[in-house]
Design a protein around this motif. Structure first.
Motif, PDB file in Angstrom:
ATOM      1  N   ARG A   1      29.662 144.320  10.290  1.00 16.41           N
ATOM      2  CA  ARG A   1      29.515 143.289   9.469  1.00 16.41           C
ATOM      3  C   ARG A   1      30.888 143.112   8.536  1.00 16.41           C
ATOM      4  NH1 ARG A   1      25.276 140.107  11.677  1.00 16.41           N
ATOM      5  NH2 ARG A   1      26.204 138.853  10.179  1.00 16.41           N
TER       6      ARG A   1
ATOM      7  N   GLY B   1      19.490 140.866  14.042  1.00 15.40           N
ATOM      8  CA  GLY B   1      19.525 140.274  12.752  1.00 15.40           C
ATOM      9  C   GLY B   1      19.930 141.059  11.542  1.00 15.40           C
ATOM     10  N   CYS B   2      20.465 140.414  10.593  1.00 18.09           N
ATOM     11  CA  CYS B   2      20.496 141.008   9.415  1.00 18.09           C
ATOM     12  C   CYS B   2      19.406 141.581   8.731  1.00 18.09           C
ATOM     13  CB  CYS B   2      21.538 140.335   8.239  1.00 18.09           C
ATOM     14  SG  CYS B   2      23.095 139.639   8.854  1.00 18.09           S
TER      15      CYS B   2
ATOM     16  N   ARG C   1      22.277 140.275   2.013  1.00 13.62           N
ATOM     17  CA  ARG C   1      23.705 139.848   1.728  1.00 13.62           C
ATOM     18  C   ARG C   1      24.081 140.441   0.526  1.00 13.62           C
ATOM     19  NH1 ARG C   1      24.446 136.814   6.400  1.00 13.62           N
ATOM     20  NH2 ARG C   1      26.472 136.745   5.755  1.00 13.62           N
TER      21      ARG C   1
ATOM     22  N   CYS D   1      16.000 139.051   8.532  1.00 13.09           N
ATOM     23  CA  CYS D   1      16.420 137.751   9.064  1.00 13.09           C
ATOM     24  C   CYS D   1      15.169 137.505  10.253  1.00 13.09           C
ATOM     25  CB  CYS D   1      17.811 137.917   9.799  1.00 13.09           C
ATOM     26  SG  CYS D   1      18.142 136.577  10.641  1.00 13.09           S
TER      27      CYS D   1
ATOM     28  N   CYS E   1      21.112 133.677   3.608  1.00 15.89           N
ATOM     29  CA  CYS E   1      22.117 133.267   4.416  1.00 15.89           C
ATOM     30  C   CYS E   1      22.467 131.700   4.706  1.00 15.89           C
ATOM     31  CB  CYS E   1      21.573 133.889   5.817  1.00 15.89           C
ATOM     32  SG  CYS E   1      22.735 133.260   7.310  1.00 15.89           S
TER      33      CYS E   1
ATOM     34  N   PHE F   1      22.851 129.936   7.080  1.00 13.32           N
ATOM     35  CA  PHE F   1      22.140 129.407   8.227  1.00 13.32           C
ATOM     36  C   PHE F   1      20.918 128.984   7.935  1.00 13.32           C
ATOM     37  CE2 PHE F   1      25.069 131.901  11.248  1.00 13.32           C
ATOM     38  CZ  PHE F   1      26.102 131.123  11.079  1.00 13.32           C
TER      39      PHE F   1
ATOM     40  N   CYS G   1      20.782 135.795  14.892  1.00  9.10           N
ATOM     41  CA  CYS G   1      22.121 134.975  15.323  1.00  9.10           C
ATOM     42  C   CYS G   1      23.006 136.173  15.803  1.00  9.10           C
ATOM     43  CB  CYS G   1      22.797 134.014  14.449  1.00  9.10           C
ATOM     44  SG  CYS G   1      23.857 134.872  13.360  1.00  9.10           S
TER      45      CYS G   1
HETATM   46  S1  SF4 Z   1      21.097 134.196  10.501  1.00 15.55           S
HETATM   47 FE1  SF4 Z   1      22.290 135.009   8.850  1.00 15.55          FE
HETATM   48  S2  SF4 Z   1      21.245 136.581   8.397  1.00 15.55           S
HETATM   49 FE2  SF4 Z   1      20.512 135.976  10.109  1.00 15.55          FE
HETATM   50  S3  SF4 Z   1      21.422 137.480  11.559  1.00 15.55           S
HETATM   51 FE3  SF4 Z   1      22.573 135.475  11.540  1.00 15.55          FE
HETATM   52  S4  SF4 Z   1      24.154 135.781   9.619  1.00 15.55           S
HETATM   53 FE4  SF4 Z   1      22.623 137.645   9.532  1.00 15.55          FE
END
Ligand code: SF4
Lengths: 91, 623
Positions: free
Chosen positions: B182, B288-289, B73, B292, B508, B510, B296
């Protein structure tokens, strides 16, 4: 008397349904309703039942109110109520 | 750790490199914290957000790109054209890691270029390129042209940050985009980048941040523990299955799904735009990013029909709510399409949808004769070819183009909800805090959010404190979302401080459902060599950052008052489980306690608080 049951998120996956109607003869507590739901959908029970009780990340709502803030599993459901099984989430 | 900051002077098209010392990093960490510190020192009071004095800080943090816990990120900080105070936004994807791989930990954009440029950074070498042919182009096409020019078409190699036509036309609700889909979305900072003449930044290189860690083996052991915790958590599994859009039905059931521009708390058609419905219809993959383990992100496609949309990322909960619930549009295909177009034009999808919801209310009121006569006439004339009525998906799509290019009514939507509603003579139709449109949780139904929103330094935001987690989900402890409970105040403050650290380190958010501050101590010790680091220092760092941001607003002379819009405190919800509720009682109860805990008075930090946090150098602001 019809009770609307909603299954959200991971519970939706486990039940394969978003919504169903269960007909009851008389008002019953959520604990009794759970037995009916678990019998219909054993996968839901596997998901939300952990050792020692219900997984706290799976919330049960009665008409949008978490039963924890009502009378817990003793909360009674009446004609036309909506009971929701809510899933863990993040946002 | 030393933080390598690339300063780009757009006026002279020159660069220089600053190396920030370890002391500054330990106090402000990176990302949001470092950005707030530098902005407060370097952006002059009263600077025009679109003027050469404003600066844009594009910053990573010490964990970014280290193969640690969801560390793909970066953070953007500048004075916001939407709020007039400090703006900041965070994005995932891959740009953050690639910026570090390119040789720099952060970039500062300063001054203003006369001609549009795009910048390439490759292994420390910086080049300015003519961007005239990119100006006016959408984000997707911009990325394609740059990749053609760089000769790298594999989208997992190198990364592009860019701004779309919305930003070029100085829309205050534009988003900084990277990796096509993104967005560092909030507070309109893309338009500040565009105002400096910058269209895009390409980052690529071979630097390996992992090799710079203090104790690599120890770090990997720590990271493994945290990753396992995240991977095995039920919330991570739910995010993988349904993405954030799982929230549509859940929040709607709680009566806190702002509908019809915050005039209702429930939407009858919520299921039609839910994560469950998306999973069964247009969802093609999960993504995913960088680094990750949750994945998500959604990858969707609408294969046929009027809203046909190619394979693309999204939509997320906030996008669906703002463009669906707020506008009462219940066609999920239309929302997938809208998301795609908003990304291409470079909009903050929350602010955009919320502003369209505001427009729909204004239009309805204009037709009913509830706006000043001249304004009603003007609005109807400007919008009649769009017909922005509740539920009109075609109007939403048309408005994306019109707003990006500031055509007719789009010229006003581009200014955001507050300015739109004020211009047309009905300010209460804009539901905002500090000028930024509120996101997808009605605080009348989840009352801790009244405090989270009112005290959010960057304006209406759910990511300064996500108190939904304890009011609805019960993490770390369950509260009644309608019950006024003083204990919530301490938790809101704790989240604000903790999240400020998370946005600075940067990982992240999350992660925070399954981890706590204690999980980052080992990473900081082994990664940075801060062997005496503690949870207390981590939270105090977050608190220092939160106070810095607040000081920026105090210095500007506005934006430090903690208020909610009239609609939320004076008008009760007409439906759902929170029927009859306003936010008044909760906010009145919470705010004095909050100030007490923070060491603030009327929204301003007190001298003792600044002393305690080591912010003495900024005491002049409150004296
Ligand atoms: S959980 Fe966070 S890092 Fe993973 S895909 Fe989602 S936004 Fe990106």
């Amino acid at each position: 008397m019809p009770i609307r049951i909603r299954y959200l998120g991971l519970v939706y996956r486990a039940s394969g349904l978003y919504e169903e109607i269960i007909y009851l003869d008389t008002p019953i507590p959520i604990s009794a309703l759970l037995e009916i739901v678990f019998e219909r959908h054993p996968e839901v029970m596997k998901l939300i039942y952990v050792e020692g009780g219900l997984n706290p990340l799976y919330r049960i709502l009665l008409n949008g109110r978490d039963i924890e803030h009502l009378e817990g599993l003793n909360t009674k459901v009446y004609d036309g109520d909506v009971v929701t099984f809510s899933s863990p989430f993040g946002g | 750790m030393r933080f390598k900051l690339l300063r780009v002077d757009l006026t002279n098209l020159s660069t220089k490199v600053d190396e920030l010392n370890g002391g500054i990093i330990r106090r402000y960490v990176g990302g949001r914290g470092l950005g707030a510190y530098l902005a407060l020192k370097e952006i002059p009071k009263g600077a025009d957000p679109f003027g050469p004095d404003n600066k844009v800080y594009i910053l990573t943090g010490p964990l970014v790109g280290t193969a640690s816990v969801e560390s793909g990120r970066y953070h953007v900080v500048a004075k916001s054209p939407l709020t007039g105070i400090l703006g900041d936004a965070n994005s995932g994807g891959q740009f953050g890691p690639w910026l570090r791989f390119s040789g720099y930990d952060g970039i500062v954009l300063e001054g203003k270029s006369e001609e549009p440029v795009w910048i390439s950074i490759v292994n420390g070498e910086v080049k300015f390129h003519d961007a005239k042919k990119l100006w006016g182009k959408g984000v997707f096409h911009t990325e394609k042209i740059i990749r053609d020019e760089m000769g790298i078409h594999d989208e997992s190699i190198g990364s592009i940050l860019s701004v779309g036509p919305a930003a070029e036309n100085l829309s205050r609700i534009s988003a900084v985009m990277n990796d096509k889909y993104r967005a560092a979305g909030r507070t309109g900072l893309a338009s500040v980048i565009a105002s400096k003449g910058v269209k895009a930044i390409w980052a690529y290189g071979n630097r390996k941040p992992t090799e710079e860690l203090y104790d690599r083996k120890g770090f990997f052991d720590e990271a493994k523990k945290v990753i396992e915790k995240i991977r095995n958590h039920d919330i991570s599994k739910a995010l993988y299955q349904f993405g954030t859009a799982v929230l549509v039905n859940i929040i709607n059931e709680h009566g806190a799904f702002p509908t019809k521009n915050w005039q209702q708390g429930t939407f009858d058609d919520a299921y039609e735009i839910s994560g469950e419905k998306l999973a069964d219809t247009y969802l093609k993959a999960r993504k995913g990013c960088w680094g990750c383990v949750i994945l998500c992100s959604r990858v969707s496609e609408v294969e046929e029909g009027p809203f046909m949309t190619p394979l693309s990322e999204g939509p997320e909960y906030e996008t669906i709510w703002a463009n669906g619930g707020s506008t009462m549009i219940s066609d999920l295909a239309a929302l997938v399409k809208a998301n795609y177009l908003m990304n291409d034009m470079g909009f903050d999808t929350i602010s955009f949808g919320a502003t369209v919801g505001t427009l729909m209310e204004l239009y309805e009121r204009a037709l009913k004769g509830e706006l000043p006569e001249d304004k009603a006439r003007e609005l109807i004339e400007l919008a009649k070819d769009v017909n922005p009525t509740w539920g009109n998906a075609h109007a939403l799509l048309q408005l994306i183009w019109m707003t990006a290019y500031r055509n007719r009514i789009g010229d006003y939507v581009a200014e955001g909800a507050k300015r739109l509603a004020e211009y047309f003579g009905y300010p209460d139709a804009a539901v905002h805090v500090r000028g930024m449109e509120l996101p997808a949780y009605d605080p009348r139904g989840i009352n801790s959010m009244s405090l989270s929103y009112a005290t959010s330094n960057r304006g209406g935001c759910h990511l300064r404190a996500y108190s939904v987690s304890f009011d609805v989900l019960g993490v770390p402890k369950k509260f009644d979302p309608l019950g006024v409970d003083e204990e919530k105040v301490e938790l809101v403050k704790m989240q604000q401080d903790y999240f400020a650290f998370i946005d600075s380190v940067i990982v992240c958010k999350f992660n925070t459902f399954s981890t706590g501050p204690e999980d980052y101590i080992g990473l900081m010790k082994t990664g940075l060599g801060w062997e005496d680091y503690t949870v207390q220092e981590l939270l105090e760092t977050g608190e220092r950052i939160y106070n810095l941001e607040r000081l920026f607003a105090v210095r500007e002379g506005y934006g430090y008052q903690d208020r909610l819009p009239k609609r939320l405190v004076e008008v009760s919800l007409p439906d759902g489980p929170a029927k009859g509720k306003t936010s008044k009682e909760a906010l009145e109860k919470y705010l004095p306690i909050y100030y007490d805990i923070r060491g603030w008075s009327d929204g301003k930090p007190l001298p003792d608080t600044l002393d305690r946090l080591g912010l003495e150098e900024f005491k002049y602001i409150i004296s």
